[in-house]
Design an enzyme around this catalytic site. Sequence first.
Site: not given
Length: 315
Positions: A150, A175, A250, A253, A284, A293
Site C-alpha cells: 500500500r 491495517k 493503489h 497493488r 490481507h 481479485y
Amino acid sequence: MSRSTCSGPAKGLGGHVVDYLALRRALGFKLERVGLLLDQFIAYLDDGTSTFTIADAVTWATLPAGGSPAWHASRLSAVRGFALYLHALDPTVEVPAADVVPGRTRRATPFLYSDSDLAALITAAATLRTPLRVTTYQSVVGLLAVTGMRVGEAIRLDRGDADLANGVLIVRHTKFDKTRMVPLHPTTTLALAAYLRRRDQLLREPSTAALFISPAGTRLLQCNVESTFRILVARGGLTPGAGSCRPRMHDLRHSLAVATLLDAYCTGADIGARLALLSTFLGHVDPKATYWYLSAAPELMAAAAERLEHHQARS
C-alpha cells in the site's frame, strides 16, 4: 426530536470523542479519517452541548449540498459509530439508522498496468524537478509495482526496515496495526541499495529516519505522493479505461495481484494455494479481500473459465 444529555462521565462531546477513538484504536482500528470527521462534527455543533440529535447528524452529514451520496453516507457513518458508543453510556442518545442517508460505495474497477505503462511512469518520473525527486519517485513506483505494498506502507518505511542483506522489508503498523515481512527479489534489493547510495549523495543528513525522503529531507506525505503520481500518469500518456477504471496509485497493488493469479492459471498452479500465499504477501487480514481479485479483472475470469472447460473436458 429533543436533545438528551449523555449520562456518562461529566464531559463535553469533545471529551467523549477522545475516549471513543482511544477505545477503538486500542482494538486495532486507525480511524484517521473518522477522527477528523468527528472533530469537524463537534465544531459544527459549536454550542457546548453534551449530546446531539439525529437531525443534527443528518444535517451535518449531508454537507456540502453538492457532495456525492457516498461522501454523505461516509460522514454519517462516522457520526453513527460515535452515537452507538454514546448510546451505550446513555440509552436516550439518538442513533441514526444506517440507511438514513443512502449512498452505496462501489469498488473502482482496477486499472491494470502493463509493462509499457510502468516503463512510461518511470520515464515520466525522470522529468521531475530535482534529482532527489526523480530517484525517489522512480524507486517508490518500482517498489509498489513489484511488492504490491500500500502507498501508506511504503512511505512509512524507515531505513532500518530495509534489511537488504537478507532481501526483506519489515512493514509495520499496517491495517489493524499488523506487521509483516515482505521478501524482495534480488533485482529489487539491488535497486533499493542503488537508491540509498544516490539518496546519500544528494542529501547526506535528512531530518527523518524514513526510507523515502523529500528534497527537504523529510518523510513523504501521502497527499503529495498521490498528486505527483497524477502528474506522472499525465506525462506518461496513460489514459483511463471505461467507467471508473482510471490509473490510480493503489492499482499498482491490484496489478501485481492480478498478474500473480494469471501466472498461476497459465502455469497450472494450485489457485487456492497461490491465493493463500498472495493474501499473506499483500497483508490481507481476511482472505475474502484477496478472492475479490478473481472477479476484478476480465482476464482472470477468462482464465478461470478456460481452466473449468479443460477440467470438464477431462471429466
